[in-house]
Design a protein around this motif. Sequence first.
Motif, short mmCIF file in Angstrom:
data_model
loop_
_atom_site.label_atom_id
_atom_site.label_comp_id
_atom_site.label_asym_id
_atom_site.label_seq_id
_atom_site.Cartn_x
_atom_site.Cartn_y
_atom_site.Cartn_z
N HIS A 1 0.86 -1.19 0.00
CA HIS A 1 0.00 0.00 0.00
C HIS A 1 0.89 1.24 0.00
O HIS A 1 1.78 1.38 0.84
CB HIS A 1 -0.89 -0.02 1.25
CG HIS A 1 -1.94 1.03 1.27
ND1 HIS A 1 -3.27 0.77 1.05
CD2 HIS A 1 -1.85 2.36 1.52
CE1 HIS A 1 -3.96 1.88 1.16
NE2 HIS A 1 -3.13 2.87 1.44
N ARG A 2 0.67 2.14 -0.92
CA ARG A 2 1.49 3.34 -1.05
C ARG A 2 0.85 4.48 -0.25
O ARG A 2 -0.28 4.87 -0.52
CB ARG A 2 1.64 3.74 -2.50
CG ARG A 2 2.35 2.72 -3.37
CD ARG A 2 2.09 2.96 -4.83
NE ARG A 2 0.66 2.87 -5.12
CZ ARG A 2 0.12 3.15 -6.31
NH1 ARG A 2 0.88 3.55 -7.30
NH2 ARG A 2 -1.19 3.02 -6.49
N LEU A 3 1.59 5.01 0.70
CA LEU A 3 1.05 6.06 1.59
C LEU A 3 2.02 7.23 1.68
O LEU A 3 3.23 7.03 1.81
CB LEU A 3 0.79 5.47 2.98
CG LEU A 3 0.16 6.42 4.00
CD1 LEU A 3 -0.87 5.67 4.86
CD2 LEU A 3 1.22 7.02 4.94
N ALA A 4 1.49 8.43 1.60
CA ALA A 4 2.29 9.65 1.72
C ALA A 4 1.88 10.40 2.98
O ALA A 4 0.69 10.47 3.31
CB ALA A 4 2.08 10.55 0.50
N VAL A 5 2.87 10.95 3.68
CA VAL A 5 2.61 11.82 4.82
C VAL A 5 3.12 13.21 4.45
O VAL A 5 4.31 13.38 4.16
CB VAL A 5 3.31 11.31 6.10
CG1 VAL A 5 2.98 12.23 7.27
CG2 VAL A 5 2.89 9.88 6.41
N LEU A 6 2.23 14.19 4.45
CA LEU A 6 2.61 15.55 4.10
C LEU A 6 3.07 16.29 5.35
O LEU A 6 2.32 16.44 6.32
CB LEU A 6 1.43 16.28 3.47
CG LEU A 6 1.68 17.72 3.00
CD1 LEU A 6 2.82 17.78 1.98
CD2 LEU A 6 0.40 18.32 2.41
N VAL A 7 4.34 16.73 5.33
CA VAL A 7 4.94 17.43 6.48
C VAL A 7 5.44 18.80 6.04
O VAL A 7 5.44 19.13 4.86
CB VAL A 7 6.09 16.59 7.08
CG1 VAL A 7 5.58 15.25 7.58
CG2 VAL A 7 7.21 16.38 6.06
N PHE A 8 5.88 19.59 7.01
CA PHE A 8 6.27 20.98 6.75
C PHE A 8 7.00 21.47 7.99
O PHE A 8 6.94 20.84 9.05
CB PHE A 8 5.02 21.83 6.47
CG PHE A 8 3.89 21.50 7.40
CD1 PHE A 8 3.77 22.12 8.64
CD2 PHE A 8 2.97 20.52 7.06
CE1 PHE A 8 2.75 21.78 9.51
CE2 PHE A 8 1.94 20.17 7.93
CZ PHE A 8 1.83 20.81 9.16
N ASP A 9 7.68 22.60 7.88
CA ASP A 9 8.40 23.14 9.02
C ASP A 9 7.44 23.43 10.18
O ASP A 9 6.34 23.93 9.97
CB ASP A 9 9.15 24.42 8.65
CG ASP A 9 10.43 24.13 7.86
OD1 ASP A 9 10.99 23.03 8.07
OD2 ASP A 9 10.84 24.97 7.06
N ASP A 10 7.88 23.07 11.40
CA ASP A 10 7.11 23.23 12.64
C ASP A 10 5.98 22.22 12.77
O ASP A 10 5.09 22.39 13.60
CB ASP A 10 6.56 24.65 12.80
CG ASP A 10 7.66 25.66 13.10
OD1 ASP A 10 8.63 25.29 13.79
OD2 ASP A 10 7.55 26.80 12.65
N VAL A 11 6.01 21.16 11.97
CA VAL A 11 5.02 20.10 12.10
C VAL A 11 5.16 19.44 13.47
O VAL A 11 6.25 19.37 14.03
CB VAL A 11 5.18 19.06 10.97
CG1 VAL A 11 6.48 18.28 11.11
CG2 VAL A 11 3.98 18.12 10.92
N THR A 12 4.05 18.95 14.02
CA THR A 12 4.09 18.23 15.29
C THR A 12 4.65 16.83 15.05
O THR A 12 4.10 16.06 14.26
CB THR A 12 2.68 18.13 15.90
OG1 THR A 12 2.17 19.45 16.11
CG2 THR A 12 2.71 17.38 17.23
N LEU A 13 5.74 16.50 15.72
CA LEU A 13 6.46 15.27 15.44
C LEU A 13 5.61 14.03 15.64
O LEU A 13 5.62 13.10 14.82
CB LEU A 13 7.72 15.18 16.32
CG LEU A 13 8.61 13.95 16.12
CD1 LEU A 13 9.07 13.82 14.68
CD2 LEU A 13 9.81 14.02 17.06
#
Length: 322
Positions: A3-15
């Motif tokens: 299953h292909r899954l993407a997690v979209l992150v960015f600066d100051d994201v909650t770890l």
Amino acid sequence: MTHRLAVLVFDDVTLLDVSGPLEVLHQAGRLGHPYSCTLMSPRGGDVTTSSGPVLAGTTTAADAGPFDTLVIAGADHLAEPGPPKELLAAAGLLAARTARVASVCTGAFVLAALGLLDDRRATTHWRHARALARRHPRVHVEPDALHVHDGRYLTSAGISAGIDLTLALVEDDHGPDLARDIARELVVFMQRPGGQSQFSTALATPPARSGLLHRLTDSVLADPTADHSLPAMAASAAVSTRHLTRLFRTELHTTPARWVERVRLDRARQLLLDGHSITAAAHHSGLGSDETLRRAFARHLGTTPTEYRKRFATTHDQAPLI
């Protein structure tokens, strides 16, 4: 099949919005059901989380192929001042080519800003539920839910609820046995016990738009023990019981009696957490009797007052309420 899954992150994201779901999926792979997880970001490269650690080597949305699932992580700044344009652009591009789209915590603000949650049910961290409802009135915000599934969109509550959300995704993909095995491995609840829905109830309900209903709900919140029967509230508002019921259903998506009961239940929960007896909590919340309190706990929280207090109350004793 992976299953292909993407997690979209960015600066100051909650770890934990990122690491919690990824650990659930890692465990799924260990148990024979692999997920191929890719960290995406608006600009690619390294992303610094709000707590300091860096997520290295993320991929830009423009360079990504289609995915089976997209998970948008959260951060406080997505609620206030709101998602930046480059994040919205990346999320929109990824969501357009993804079959299932989910958000953790304030990631719901990204989906809402793109109009993807219009006329859908959704949730977010209880602290930001009012802001989500106020800013996006077409979204049916459920402030007390851990996660909500509506169509191809899933939204979840604050931070650790991302684990609950991902367990639900795994259950949808591979059945409850795998999700249960992962929950056991991580020493978490597959379904949290009653009382831990979000620790938010009617107090986190989106504010009423009409002045009449706003004043009425304020009066209930100010004194839950008063007479708030449907006839009494209708008389106080100088409207018919039928009209008042219609207002509650239209604006708060519930009935007057059920909303009042949730306010009283919220007050009773806090009294129990402060160390008061079940009888005192029932009396001073407006629920009246021990039995009425027990029925409200069972109906809304799926637990008993005694079990709730054991699980969530402080270890410090409080003075009895008199």
